[in-house]
Design an enzyme around this catalytic site. Structure first.
Site, mmCIF file in Angstrom:
data_model
loop_
_atom_site.group_PDB
_atom_site.id
_atom_site.type_symbol
_atom_site.label_atom_id
_atom_site.label_comp_id
_atom_site.label_asym_id
_atom_site.label_seq_id
_atom_site.Cartn_x
_atom_site.Cartn_y
_atom_site.Cartn_z
ATOM 1 N N THR A 121 -0.214 2.205 6.347
ATOM 2 C CA THR A 121 0.797 1.316 5.887
ATOM 3 C C THR A 121 1.729 3.222 4.877
ATOM 4 O OG1 THR A 121 -1.196 -0.284 5.367
ATOM 5 C CG2 THR A 121 0.535 0.080 3.565
ATOM 6 N N CYS A 260 -5.801 -2.766 0.185
ATOM 7 C CA CYS A 260 -4.539 -3.065 -0.143
ATOM 8 C C CYS A 260 -4.000 -3.041 -1.245
ATOM 9 C CB CYS A 260 -3.857 -4.365 1.158
ATOM 10 S SG CYS A 260 -5.168 -3.195 2.843
ATOM 11 N N LYS A 263 -3.172 -1.379 -4.223
ATOM 12 C CA LYS A 263 -2.479 -0.232 -3.432
ATOM 13 C C LYS A 263 -0.739 -0.272 -3.080
ATOM 14 C CE LYS A 263 -3.574 1.587 0.804
ATOM 15 N NZ LYS A 263 -2.345 1.290 1.387
ATOM 16 N N LYS A 320 -13.529 -9.908 -1.653
ATOM 17 C CA LYS A 320 -12.883 -10.994 -0.543
ATOM 18 C C LYS A 320 -14.435 -11.384 -0.202
ATOM 19 C CE LYS A 320 -10.619 -10.996 2.681
ATOM 20 N NZ LYS A 320 -9.695 -11.137 3.824
#
Ligand code: NAD
Length: 434
Positions: A121, A260, A263, A320
Site C-alpha cells: 500500500t 492497515c 496507518k 481481529k
C-alpha cells in the site's frame, strides 16, 4: 514467465503462494534470511488459515520456492511484485524506505525488460519515485515498466480473499504492462479494473480509509446508544438494510486496529494535506477510533470502580479474529491503560500470545499468560473481551462464572446476547446496548 515476490510478510507470502496456485512459477524472496530459512523448512512464520497447506502444496508441485539471494532472484524474474512493508512514520506519512531499497536493488539487477508491480500500500505518486529511482540507478539502458496492483486481502481470510478476489485493480501506463499483468490474472478477467497508476494507488488508500470511517461512524452512534435506550446493533441492522449503506463494517466495538487501517488513514490524511486538501473528515474518524480505548477503560471503571490490584481476565489480544497479528491492536493500549491503573492481568488469546509477550513479558502476579480462557478467568474480578474469536462466543459461561471471583463481563466486541450471561448471574456490559 518467472515471478518474484519481494517481501514475505502477510501479503507477500499469500501473494507468492496464490500466484503459484494460479499456475505461475514464483520465487518468494526476503532479506530476512532467518525467515526464508524457516519457510524453506516448511515453517510458516505467521498464522493464517489455509496458508500452510497452500504453500506446502505449491512447493511440492515445484511452482514455488523461497530464497534470500535477492539480486539473483530479481535477475531471474520477468515480473517483480513488491510486497515490502510501508509502516507509519511519526508524522503519519508512510515510510517508503523499504520500497526505495527494493527499487535500487531492481536497478542494480536490471539486465532485460522487467515489469515492477507495487503491491504494498503506497501513497499516490509512488510509482513516479520508483520509476525515477530505477532510472537513476540502473546500470544498463534497459526498458522497464511500473504497475500498481494494490492488495485487498484481509488477515484471517487472506488465502480465500486472494484466490477469490472481488476485484483486481491493475494500474498501468503502457499496453505491455497491462497485457502482462492482466495475463497473470487471466483467470479473473471479468473482475479486473484497469486504471492509470495514480488511480490504482489511490483506490487502496481510499478504500481502507472509507472502511475505517464506517467503523468510527458506528462507534460514534454506539456512544449515543450507551447514553440512551437505543441499541446499536438494531440501529446498524436498520441502517444496513438500505443497499446504499450495506450492513458490513457497521459493528460497534473498541475500534479498528491492525497494520492497515490506522496507518492507511493517517497516510491518506498526510497525502491530502501535502496536496493542500482539507482532510479533517478523516482526521476526526481517526481521533474517534483513538478515543475508543478511553471510553472502554471508563466502562471497566464503571463496573469495578477502583482498578488497583483488581484481577482482570483479558480475552483476545489479536487485532481481529483468526490472526496472530497484534500490530496496532487495541489490546496493546488497553493493557497499558489497565497496567497504569495497577490492575493485575490474566491474558488469553488462541494465537497471538507469543507476539504479545514481546511487548508485555509475563510478570508473576501482575501479568500472566494463560493457556485457556477458563484459566484466565480463575479468581478474576472481571473478564473483558477484546477480540471476537469464535471460541469466546462458544464459552461455557457457567464454568467461567464458577472460576471467577466476581461474575462481571465487560464485552468490547458484543460477543454475547446480553440476556445469556445475565441469565447466568453475570453483570454484563457491552458496547451501545443495555
Ligand atoms: P510485513 O511487515 O508482514 O512484511 C514485510 C516483509 O518485507 C518482511 O518480511 C520484511 O523482512 C520484508 N522486507 C523489508 N524490506 C525488504 C527488502 N529491502 N528486501 C526484501 N524484503 C524486505 O508486511 P505486510 O503486512 O505483509 O504488508 C506489506 C504491504 O502490504 C504494506 O504496504 C501493507 O500496508 C500492505 N497490505 C497489508 C495487508 C495486511 O493485511 N497485512 C493487506 C493489504 C495490503
Amino acid at each position: 514467465m518467472k515471478i518474484a515476490v519481494i517481501g514475505t510478510g502477510y501479503v507477500g507470502l499469500v501473494t507468492a503462494a496464490g500466484l503459484a496456485e494460479f499456475g505461475h512459477r514464483v520465487i518468494g524472496a526476503d532479506k530476512d534470511e532467518d525467515k526464508i530459512g524457516r519457510i524453506s523448512k516448511g515453517v510458516v512464520p505467521i498464522y493464517e488459515p489455509g496458508l500452510n497447506e497452500l504453500i506446502a502444496g505449491n512447493v511440492r508441485k515445484k511452482n514455488l520456492s523461497f530464497r534470500s539471494d535477492l539480486s539473483a532472484v530479481i535477475g531471474e524474474a520477468d515480473v517483480i511484485f513488491v510486497c515490502v512493508g510501508t509502516p507509519q512514520r511519526p508524522d503519519g506519512s508512510a515510510d517508503m524506505s523499504q520500497v526505495e531499497e527494493v527499487s535500487r536493488l531492481i536497478a542494480d539487477n536490471l539486465d532485460r525488460y522487467k515489469l515492477v508491480v507495487e503491491k504494498s500500500t503506497v501513497p499516490v505518486k509512488t510509482s513516479y519515485w520508483i520509476k525515477r529511482t530505477i532510472g537513476l540507478y540502473k546500470k544498463t539502458d534497459t526498458d522497464f515498466d511500473i504497475a500498481s496492483n494494490p492488495e485487498f486481502l484481509r488477515e484471517g481470510s487472506a488465502v480465500s480473499d486472494f484466490l477469490q478476489p472481488d476485484r483486481i485493480i491493475v494500474g498501468v501506463e503502457t499496453a505491455r504492462a497491462r497485457d502482462l499483468l492482466c495475463g497473470i490474472y487471466a483467470k479473473f478477467r471479468n473482475r479486473v479494473v484497469v486504471t492509470n497508476i495514480d488511480t490504482a494507488e489511490l483506490i487502496k488508500h481510499a478504500s481502507n480509509s472509507f472502511l475505517a470511517l464506517k467503523i468510527s461512524y458506528i462507534n460514534l452512534i454506539a456512544s449515543i446508544c450507551d447514553k440512551t435506550e437505543a441499541n446499536v446493533e438494531q440501529v446498524a441492522e436498520g441502517m444496513g438494510l438500505d443497499p446504499r449503506i450495506g450492513n458490513r463494517f457497521l459493528k460497534a466495538g473498541i475500534g479498528y486496529g491492525g497494520s492497515c487501517f490506522p496507518k492507511d488513514i493517517k497516510a491518506l490524511v498526510k497525502i491530502g494535506e501535502d496536496l493542500g486538501v482539507d482532510m479533517s473528515l478523516l482526521k476526526e474518524a481517526d481521533r474517534i477510533n483513538f478515543d475508543r480505548i478511553r471510553v472502554f477503560v471508563e466502562k471497566i471503571k464503571q463496573a469495578l470502580w477502583i482498578l488497583k490490584d483488581k484481577r482482570i481476565a483479558v480475552l483476545g489480544l489479536a487485532f481481529k479474529p483468526e490472526t496472530d497479528d497484534i500490530r496496532e491492536a487495541p489490546s496493546i493500549s488497553l493493557i497499558r491503560g489497565l497496567i497504569g491503573e495497577g490492575a493485575r492481568l490474566r491474558l488469553y488469546d488462541p494465537q497471538a500470545m507469543e507476539n504479545m509477550k514481546a511487548i508485555y513479558p509475563a510478570e508473576p502476579d501482575r501479568l500472566e499468560y494463560c493457556d485457556s480462557p477458563y484459566r484466565a478467568a480463575e479468581g478474576a474480578n472481571a473478564l473483558v473481551i477484546l477480540t471476537e474469536w469464535p471460541e469466546f462466543s462458544g464459552l461455557d459461561l457457567g464454568r467461567v462464572r464458577e472460576a471467577m471471583a466476581n461474575p462481571i463481563i465487560i464485552d468490547g466486541r458484543n460477543v454475547f446476547d446480553p440476556a445469556v450471561p445475565r441469565r447466568l448471574g453475570f453483570e454484563y456490559y457491552s458496547i451501545g446496548r443495555k
